[in-house]
Design an enzyme around this catalytic site. Structure first.
Site, PDB file in Angstrom:
ATOM      1  N   GLY A 243      38.242  91.262  16.724  1.00 36.62           N
ATOM      2  CA  GLY A 243      37.845  90.496  15.543  1.00 36.62           C
ATOM      3  C   GLY A 243      36.860  91.217  14.646  1.00 36.62           C
TER       4      GLY A 243
ATOM      5  N   HIS B  45      47.188  96.665   8.648  1.00 38.51           N
ATOM      6  CA  HIS B  45      47.803  97.570   9.619  1.00 38.51           C
ATOM      7  C   HIS B  45      47.153  98.956   9.523  1.00 38.51           C
ATOM      8  CE1 HIS B  45      50.717  99.017  12.418  1.00 38.51           C
ATOM      9  NE2 HIS B  45      51.142  99.949  11.588  1.00 38.51           N
TER      10      HIS B  45
ATOM     11  N   GLU C 112      39.299 100.125   7.250  1.00 41.34           N
ATOM     12  CA  GLU C 112      40.038  98.864   7.091  1.00 41.34           C
ATOM     13  C   GLU C 112      39.100  97.687   6.854  1.00 41.34           C
ATOM     14  OE1 GLU C 112      42.780  98.461  10.314  1.00 41.34           O
ATOM     15  OE2 GLU C 112      41.241  98.220  11.827  1.00 41.34           O
TER      16      GLU C 112
ATOM     17  N   ASN D 105      37.577  92.899  12.093  1.00 44.89           N
ATOM     18  CA  ASN D 105      38.009  92.645  10.710  1.00 44.89           C
ATOM     19  C   ASN D 105      37.715  91.216  10.286  1.00 44.89           C
ATOM     20  OD1 ASN D 105      39.422  95.124   9.511  1.00 44.89           O
ATOM     21  ND2 ASN D 105      40.104  95.062  11.648  1.00 44.89           N
TER      22      ASN D 105
ATOM     23  N   ASP E  43      55.064  95.136  10.233  1.00 37.80           N
ATOM     24  CA  ASP E  43      54.058  95.842   9.435  1.00 37.80           C
ATOM     25  C   ASP E  43      54.684  96.405   8.161  1.00 37.80           C
ATOM     26  OD1 ASP E  43      51.911  95.396  11.294  1.00 37.80           O
ATOM     27  OD2 ASP E  43      52.903  96.817  12.615  1.00 37.80           O
TER      28      ASP E  43
HETATM   29  C1  GAR Z   1      43.068  96.592  13.541  1.00 41.43           C
HETATM   30  O1  GAR Z   1      42.995  97.993  13.630  1.00 41.43           O
HETATM   31  C2  GAR Z   1      44.319  96.181  12.798  1.00 41.43           C
HETATM   32  O2  GAR Z   1      44.646  97.037  11.742  1.00 41.43           O
HETATM   33  C3  GAR Z   1      45.346  96.244  13.911  1.00 41.43           C
HETATM   34  O3  GAR Z   1      44.675  95.628  14.983  1.00 41.43           O
HETATM   35  C4  GAR Z   1      43.288  95.984  14.927  1.00 41.43           C
HETATM   36  C5  GAR Z   1      42.450  94.747  15.142  1.00 41.43           C
HETATM   37  O4  GAR Z   1      41.075  95.083  15.199  1.00 41.43           O
HETATM   38  N1  GAR Z   1      46.564  95.570  13.560  1.00 41.43           N
HETATM   39  C6  GAR Z   1      47.770  96.027  13.911  1.00 41.43           C
HETATM   40  O5  GAR Z   1      47.944  97.011  14.612  1.00 41.43           O
HETATM   41  C7  GAR Z   1      48.944  95.235  13.381  1.00 41.43           C
HETATM   42  N2  GAR Z   1      50.154  95.850  13.721  1.00 41.43           N
HETATM   43  P1  GAR Z   1      39.975  93.934  15.184  1.00 41.43           P
HETATM   44  O6  GAR Z   1      40.386  92.883  16.216  1.00 41.43           O
HETATM   45  O7  GAR Z   1      38.705  94.611  15.570  1.00 41.43           O
HETATM   46  O8  GAR Z   1      39.914  93.357  13.815  1.00 41.43           O
END
Ligand code: GAR
Length: 203
Positions: free
Chosen positions: A13, A119, A189, A15, A160
């Site tokens: 989490g 992504h 990101e 992001n 994606d």
């Molecule tokens: C992030 O790097 C996001 O881009 C990726 O999961 C991670 C979650 O990080 N998403 C994917 O790979 C979608 N295919 P977080 O839980 O720390 O936000």
């Protein structure tokens, strides 16, 4: 009036945290009104609760048990139920922030043009749940010198894939390790996602 965001997350989490911080600091004219996690261990739920945002755990498992021989029906039933719950909070935007579940039309058709996905790869490159590992392997084996991060609309079940809202190229340098690359991607990101949400809301 602030926009209403629903955030869907399966992992740590970070992001979601970037979005919560941007809302709290006024960098986004928005509030996260509801968070859904689909893994019990997802730290995203703890982050939501710490920010006073309602968070629920909604796993696919019970739907798989209800449709043991029909994975498609299980996904559709799960998606329909989750869409109903999400629709109740009247979102302006649904953000997949590390959401490891591929929605069917049973969810997406309830929020046309309102679901976006983050992504950690450039458009068209390395779809799926292991994009960072895939880029690192391509770097080691074939000298890939960049990867990236992107935010796109989710119109359908493409993995994606969908109209790109924002993307940023990230170089892979000779001094990078798998860990340093991941750290660079996450930092990028966090910023890109907040920027993409802001631009989406201003449209
Ligand atoms: C992030 O790097 C996001 O881009 C990726 O999961 C991670 C979650 O990080 N998403 C994917 O790979 C979608 N295919 P977080 O839980 O720390 O936000």
């Amino acid at each position: 009036m602030n926009a209403r965001l629903v955030v869907l997350a399966s992992g740590s989490g970070s992001n979601l945290q970037a979005i919560l911080d941007a809302c709290a600091e006024g960098r986004l004219q928005a509030d996260v009104v509801f968070v859904v996690v689909n893994r019990r261990s997802a730290l995203a739920a703890t982050r939501a609760e710490a920010a006073g945002v309602p968070a629920v755990y909604r796993p696919l498992g019970p739907y798989r048990n209800a449709f043991p021989a029909d994975a498609r029906s299980a996904r559709e039933a799960y998606d329909a139920a989750l869409a109903t719950e999400v629709a109740e909070v009247k979102p302006d935007l649904v953000v997949q922030a590390g959401w490891m579940h591929l929605f069917t039309a049973a969810f997406l058709d309830r929020f046309p043009g309102k679901v976006i996905n983050l992504h950690p790869a450039m458009p068209g490159a390395f779809p799926g749940a292991h994009a960072i590992d895939d880029a690192w392997v391509a770097h080691e084996r074939a000298g890939l010198d960049h990867t990236g991060v992107m935010v796109h609309l989710v119109p359908d079940e493409g993995i994606d894939d969908g109209p790109v809202l924002a993307a940023q190229r990230i170089e892979i340098g000779p001094d990078d390790s798998r860990e340093s690359l991941e750290a660079k991607l996450h930092e990028a990101e966090h910023e890109l996602l907040v920027r993409a949400i802001g631009e989406y809301l201003r449209r």
